[in-house]
Design a protein around this motif. Structure first.
Motif, PDB file in Angstrom:
ATOM      1  N   GLY A   1      -2.229 -34.634  10.031  1.00 23.62           N
ATOM      2  CA  GLY A   1      -2.924 -35.706  10.749  1.00 23.62           C
ATOM      3  C   GLY A   1      -3.679 -36.600   9.789  1.00 23.62           C
ATOM      4  N   PRO A   2      -4.350 -37.631  10.323  1.00 20.22           N
ATOM      5  CA  PRO A   2      -4.974 -38.634   9.470  1.00 20.22           C
ATOM      6  C   PRO A   2      -6.058 -38.060   8.562  1.00 20.22           C
ATOM      7  CG  PRO A   2      -5.628 -38.910  11.760  1.00 20.22           C
ATOM      8  CD  PRO A   2      -4.541 -37.904  11.746  1.00 20.22           C
ATOM      9  N   ASP A   3      -6.755 -37.036   9.033  1.00 26.14           N
ATOM     10  CA  ASP A   3      -7.828 -36.489   8.208  1.00 26.14           C
ATOM     11  C   ASP A   3      -7.346 -35.343   7.323  1.00 26.14           C
ATOM     12  OD1 ASP A   3      -7.297 -34.961  10.422  1.00 26.14           O
ATOM     13  OD2 ASP A   3      -9.387 -34.360  10.744  1.00 26.14           O
ATOM     14  N   THR A   4      -6.397 -34.560   7.830  1.00 25.82           N
ATOM     15  CA  THR A   4      -5.930 -33.401   7.073  1.00 25.82           C
ATOM     16  C   THR A   4      -4.816 -33.782   6.090  1.00 25.82           C
ATOM     17  OG1 THR A   4      -4.593 -32.972   9.010  1.00 25.82           O
ATOM     18  CG2 THR A   4      -6.486 -31.559   8.697  1.00 25.82           C
ATOM     19  N   GLY A   5      -4.131 -34.880   6.362  1.00 33.90           N
ATOM     20  CA  GLY A   5      -3.005 -35.277   5.513  1.00 33.90           C
ATOM     21  C   GLY A   5      -1.782 -34.399   5.781  1.00 33.90           C
ATOM     22  N   GLY A   6      -0.820 -34.424   4.869  1.00 37.28           N
ATOM     23  CA  GLY A   6       0.404 -33.651   5.044  1.00 37.28           C
ATOM     24  C   GLY A   6       1.555 -34.350   4.354  1.00 37.28           C
ATOM     25  N   PRO A   7       2.703 -33.687   4.308  1.00 35.11           N
ATOM     26  CA  PRO A   7       3.843 -34.198   3.539  1.00 35.11           C
ATOM     27  C   PRO A   7       4.461 -35.469   4.115  1.00 35.11           C
ATOM     28  CG  PRO A   7       4.450 -32.246   4.784  1.00 35.11           C
ATOM     29  CD  PRO A   7       2.980 -32.383   4.922  1.00 35.11           C
ATOM     30  N   ALA A   8       4.201 -35.794   5.383  1.00 38.65           N
ATOM     31  CA  ALA A   8       4.850 -36.960   5.985  1.00 38.65           C
ATOM     32  C   ALA A   8       3.888 -38.143   6.133  1.00 38.65           C
ATOM     33  CB  ALA A   8       5.435 -36.589   7.344  1.00 38.65           C
ATOM     34  N   GLY A   9       2.729 -38.058   5.452  1.00 47.72           N
ATOM     35  CA  GLY A   9       1.702 -39.081   5.616  1.00 47.72           C
ATOM     36  C   GLY A   9       2.074 -40.410   4.996  1.00 47.72           C
ATOM     37  N   PRO A  10       1.237 -41.424   5.124  1.00 46.20           N
ATOM     38  CA  PRO A  10      -0.024 -41.375   5.884  1.00 46.20           C
ATOM     39  C   PRO A  10       0.205 -41.296   7.391  1.00 46.20           C
ATOM     40  CG  PRO A  10       0.357 -43.591   5.061  1.00 46.20           C
ATOM     41  CD  PRO A  10       1.463 -42.730   4.506  1.00 46.20           C
ATOM     42  N   TYR A  11      -0.864 -40.942   8.114  1.00 48.76           N
ATOM     43  CA  TYR A  11      -0.707 -40.653   9.544  1.00 48.76           C
ATOM     44  C   TYR A  11      -1.365 -41.696  10.445  1.00 48.76           C
ATOM     45  CZ  TYR A  11       1.266 -36.306   7.913  1.00 48.76           C
ATOM     46  OH  TYR A  11       2.090 -35.386   7.306  1.00 48.76           O
ATOM     47  N   ARG A  12      -1.483 -42.911   9.905  1.00 49.69           N
ATOM     48  CA  ARG A  12      -1.924 -44.027  10.753  1.00 49.69           C
ATOM     49  C   ARG A  12      -0.869 -45.102  10.665  1.00 49.69           C
ATOM     50  NH1 ARG A  12      -6.662 -42.991   7.677  1.00 49.69           N
ATOM     51  NH2 ARG A  12      -8.148 -41.794   8.941  1.00 49.69           N
ATOM     52  N   HIS A  13      -0.456 -45.618  11.798  1.00 49.20           N
ATOM     53  CA  HIS A  13       0.527 -46.711  11.780  1.00 49.20           C
ATOM     54  C   HIS A  13       0.094 -47.791  10.792  1.00 49.20           C
ATOM     55  CE1 HIS A  13       2.657 -46.109  15.954  1.00 49.20           C
ATOM     56  NE2 HIS A  13       3.035 -45.247  15.048  1.00 49.20           N
ATOM     57  N   ALA A  14      -1.186 -48.121  10.835  1.00 38.69           N
ATOM     58  CA  ALA A  14      -1.689 -49.242  10.032  1.00 38.69           C
ATOM     59  C   ALA A  14      -1.520 -49.001   8.534  1.00 38.69           C
ATOM     60  CB  ALA A  14      -3.149 -49.501  10.361  1.00 38.69           C
ATOM     61  N   GLU A  15      -1.410 -47.744   8.140  1.00 44.29           N
ATOM     62  CA  GLU A  15      -1.245 -47.464   6.708  1.00 44.29           C
ATOM     63  C   GLU A  15       0.226 -47.341   6.328  1.00 44.29           C
ATOM     64  OE1 GLU A  15      -5.458 -45.008   6.344  1.00 44.29           O
ATOM     65  OE2 GLU A  15      -3.559 -43.902   6.382  1.00 44.29           O
ATOM     66  N   ARG A  16       1.090 -47.604   7.296  1.00 49.08           N
ATOM     67  CA  ARG A  16       2.525 -47.459   7.055  1.00 49.08           C
ATOM     68  C   ARG A  16       3.224 -48.825   7.117  1.00 49.08           C
ATOM     69  NH1 ARG A  16       3.975 -42.159   7.665  1.00 49.08           N
ATOM     70  NH2 ARG A  16       6.070 -42.639   8.386  1.00 49.08           N
ATOM     71  N   THR A  17       2.449 -49.890   6.898  1.00 47.68           N
ATOM     72  CA  THR A  17       3.029 -51.225   7.083  1.00 47.68           C
ATOM     73  C   THR A  17       4.159 -51.492   6.091  1.00 47.68           C
ATOM     74  OG1 THR A  17       1.171 -52.014   5.789  1.00 47.68           O
ATOM     75  CG2 THR A  17       1.051 -52.385   8.143  1.00 47.68           C
ATOM     76  N   ALA A  18       4.041 -50.976   4.864  1.00 49.30           N
ATOM     77  CA  ALA A  18       5.093 -51.228   3.862  1.00 49.30           C
ATOM     78  C   ALA A  18       6.414 -50.647   4.360  1.00 49.30           C
ATOM     79  CB  ALA A  18       4.699 -50.616   2.526  1.00 49.30           C
ATOM     80  N   LEU A  19       6.340 -49.416   4.894  1.00 51.88           N
ATOM     81  CA  LEU A  19       7.540 -48.756   5.403  1.00 51.88           C
ATOM     82  C   LEU A  19       8.122 -49.522   6.600  1.00 51.88           C
ATOM     83  CD1 LEU A  19       9.089 -45.951   5.039  1.00 51.88           C
ATOM     84  CD2 LEU A  19       7.825 -45.236   7.080  1.00 51.88           C
ATOM     85  N   HIS A  20       7.240 -49.983   7.461  1.00 53.05           N
ATOM     86  CA  HIS A  20       7.700 -50.733   8.634  1.00 53.05           C
ATOM     87  C   HIS A  20       8.377 -52.038   8.208  1.00 53.05           C
ATOM     88  CE1 HIS A  20       4.277 -48.508  10.975  1.00 53.05           C
ATOM     89  NE2 HIS A  20       5.370 -47.772  10.874  1.00 53.05           N
ATOM     90  N   ARG A  21       7.762 -52.725   7.251  1.00 52.32           N
ATOM     91  CA  ARG A  21       8.293 -53.989   6.751  1.00 52.32           C
ATOM     92  C   ARG A  21       9.689 -53.786   6.159  1.00 52.32           C
ATOM     93  NH1 ARG A  21       5.105 -58.568   5.692  1.00 52.32           N
ATOM     94  NH2 ARG A  21       3.285 -57.345   6.276  1.00 52.32           N
ATOM     95  N   GLU A  22       9.802 -52.735   5.357  1.00 50.66           N
ATOM     96  CA  GLU A  22      11.075 -52.406   4.704  1.00 50.66           C
ATOM     97  C   GLU A  22      12.170 -52.183   5.749  1.00 50.66           C
ATOM     98  OE1 GLU A  22      10.195 -49.162   1.943  1.00 50.66           O
ATOM     99  OE2 GLU A  22      12.146 -48.325   2.550  1.00 50.66           O
ATOM    100  N   HIS A  23      11.814 -51.505   6.818  1.00 51.61           N
ATOM    101  CA  HIS A  23      12.814 -51.234   7.856  1.00 51.61           C
ATOM    102  C   HIS A  23      13.196 -52.491   8.628  1.00 51.61           C
ATOM    103  CE1 HIS A  23      11.989 -46.966   7.071  1.00 51.61           C
ATOM    104  NE2 HIS A  23      13.163 -46.740   7.663  1.00 51.61           N
ATOM    105  N   VAL A  24      12.227 -53.384   8.830  1.00 52.57           N
ATOM    106  CA  VAL A  24      12.557 -54.648   9.497  1.00 52.57           C
ATOM    107  C   VAL A  24      13.511 -55.440   8.603  1.00 52.57           C
ATOM    108  CG1 VAL A  24      11.647 -56.836  10.366  1.00 52.57           C
ATOM    109  CG2 VAL A  24      10.420 -54.707  10.837  1.00 52.57           C
ATOM    110  N   GLU A  25      13.245 -55.429   7.290  1.00 51.13           N
ATOM    111  CA  GLU A  25      14.140 -56.125   6.349  1.00 51.13           C
ATOM    112  C   GLU A  25      15.560 -55.574   6.459  1.00 51.13           C
ATOM    113  OE1 GLU A  25      13.271 -58.776   4.811  1.00 51.13           O
ATOM    114  OE2 GLU A  25      11.167 -58.543   5.452  1.00 51.13           O
ATOM    115  N   ARG A  26      15.658 -54.250   6.537  1.00 51.42           N
ATOM    116  CA  ARG A  26      16.991 -53.630   6.655  1.00 51.42           C
ATOM    117  C   ARG A  26      17.714 -54.115   7.900  1.00 51.42           C
ATOM    118  NH1 ARG A  26      16.157 -47.318   5.886  1.00 51.42           N
ATOM    119  NH2 ARG A  26      18.033 -47.223   7.185  1.00 51.42           N
TER     120      ARG A  26
END
Ligand code: GLU
Length: 478
Positions: free
Chosen positions: A80-105
């Protein structure tokens, strides 16, 4: 169970960070948590703050509040956002780069296009069938879906894009949520497939109807509900165990829970039912726990010092003897405590009228004197002493007890007077009785007013002169 689900499941709860944890969302969190625990899988919390960039401190505060309430319910997460984990970050807002990359695809493959600064998904003709584990197969004609936004002109990922990408990137096996999201599901499946991902499985539970629309977990916690009772009620919203039981710990629930028994029709959040569950949970608490919860609430309300004086601990014990089995919530307990701490009490005018006789006046005065004479109010033999005092003034035992209770509490019922005396203490008893006596005395003389509203006579308390009991009027009716 479905062959694909008979293994440790990775599930997620994606609360929005723009408000408190509503009971509907809490039910979703619980069901996901149960699936993870039951299958030995993982429970992931992902903050779904899409749309306008998470900008405000308000969002931070509500994220903290949501996580706090989940933890209070006992729904701890593996990632989760406070505990972290291998699939982080756990806030949509911190995943904008990944989202952008997928929109480009999607843009470069032609599955998406730009219009007016926004990016849109190009919905192809056809049909998408959601094989929903609760609702069964639900077919969506793409004509009714039409093209939908993936990114706003401001650059933020939309809910459908972010959810499809994050569920895939986090390798979520099963998305269980409220059926208000059923219509979003074909969109999220289309996006996932266009990106080459296999969408997760879906299960949409019937939504929760909340009459007041005001029931969030934090409010219930503040009102003095126990997490145990809230969990029990949430569990039974859209699910029920085969044996129909209503009490269970989270661990027991994890053993009992199964998707097959989750329903797709709406269920109603029932405040009265929760209240009854809570009363049961309070009575089942170990005494020390109940005591500690009351003490903590009193301290927070400024009604108790810290550390707790010994006398106060004794007082709380007496309070639990008197009210422990009566109140439904800790909030109600605090209301009772506040009433006991008041110097004065309001007595309904008609009740005061009933007390307005010479006999009652003198009797109450004698009781006040009696209390003043006692070094210790705990464990007084009132069952014996009060009738004895009453006899001197010609009052029946019932009238005597009734008059004392009315003078002290303004009410006809309540805990045994012996407990009430100890809870009120000398000063309050004398002050409360004094106030009633002065009303009786200075009100309008001592001749009782004969007629009340509608011409119905007040039934004042009768007295039978000592020595005349055998022939005096009975008191059965008073
Ligand atoms: N933030 C969304 C909600 O609170 C999440 C929906 C979902 O689980 O995809 O309803």
């Amino acid at each position: 169970m479905d062959r694909h689900l008979d293994r440790p499941l990775r599930v997620r709860f994606a609360p929005s960070s723009t408000g408190p944890l509503h009971v509907g969302a809490a039910r979703t969190a619980l069901f996901n948590w149960l699936l993870a625990r039951k299958t030995g899988g993982s429970f992931v919390v992902r903050i779904g703050d899409t749309g306008a960039a998470r900008a405000s401190e308000n969002d931070d505060a509500s994220e903290r509040a949501v996580l706090h309430d989940l933890r209070w319910l006992g729904l701890t997460w593996d990632e989760g956002p406070d505990t972290g984990g291998p699939a982080g970050p756990y806030r949509h807002a911190e995943r904008t780069a990944l989202h952008r990359e997928h929109v480009e695809r999607l843009l470069s493959s032609g599955a998406a296009y730009e219009r007016d600064g926004a990016m849109w998904f190009r919905t192809p003709p056809g049909t998408t069938v959601v094989h929903d584990l609760v609702k069964g197969d639900v077919a969506f004609d793409h004509a009714s879906i039409a093209d939908f936004a993936l990114r706003t002109p401001a650059g933020g990922a939309t809910y459908n894009l972010a959810t499809a990408v994050d569920d895939a990137a986090m390798r979520i096996d099963l998305v269980l949520r409220g059926d208000e999201h059923l219509d979003d599901t074909p969109r999220q499946m289309l996006v996932a497939r266009a990106l080459g991902y296999e969408p997760p499985r879906y299960a949409h539970a019937g939504m929760i109807v909340d009459k007041d629309d005001a029931n969030d977990v934090g409010a219930l916690r503040r009102a003095g509900y126990l997490p145990q009772a809230v969990i029990e009620h949430l569990a039974l919203l859209g699910w029920s165990p085969a044996d129909g039981r209503e009490t269970f710990t989270l661990e027991e629930l994890a053993g009992l829970f199964s998707l097959e028994r989750v329903g797709g029709s709406p269920s109603r959040f029932d405040a009265a039912r929760l209240r009854a569950f809570n009363a049961r949970a309070l009575r089942a608490l170990p005494r020390e726990t109940y005591h500690a919860l009351i003490a903590e609430r009193m301290q927070r309300a400024g009604l108790l010092e810290d550390p707790i004086p010994q006398a106060a601990d004794r007082w709380i014990e007496t309070f639990l003897d008197a009210f422990g089995a009566e109140v439904h919530t800790l909030g109600e307990a605090l209301e009772e405590i506040a009433k006991l701490r008041e110097e004065s009490v309001t007595i309904p005018a008609l009740e005061l009228e009933r007390l307005r006789t010479r006999h009652v006046l003198f009797f109450l005065d004698a009781v006040s004197q009696y209390v003043d004479d006692q070094p210790e109010l705990r464990g007084l033999p009132l069952a014996n002493d009060l009738p004895e005092i009453a006899r001197e003034f010609g009052l029946s035992k019932e009238d005597a007890f009734g008059a004392v209770r009315m003078a002290l509490t303004g009410s006809h019922d309540g805990p045994p007077l012996a407990l009430l005396f100890a809870l009120l203490g000398h000063d309050r008893i004398m002050i409360r009785i004094g106030a009633v006596s002065s009303h009786i005395l200075h009100g309008r003389g001592l001749e009782p007013i004969k007629y009340g509203p509608g011409g119905v006579p007040f039934e004042t308390i009768h007295a039978t002169p000592p020595g005349a009991q055998a022939t005096g009027p009975g008191h059965e009716g008073s």
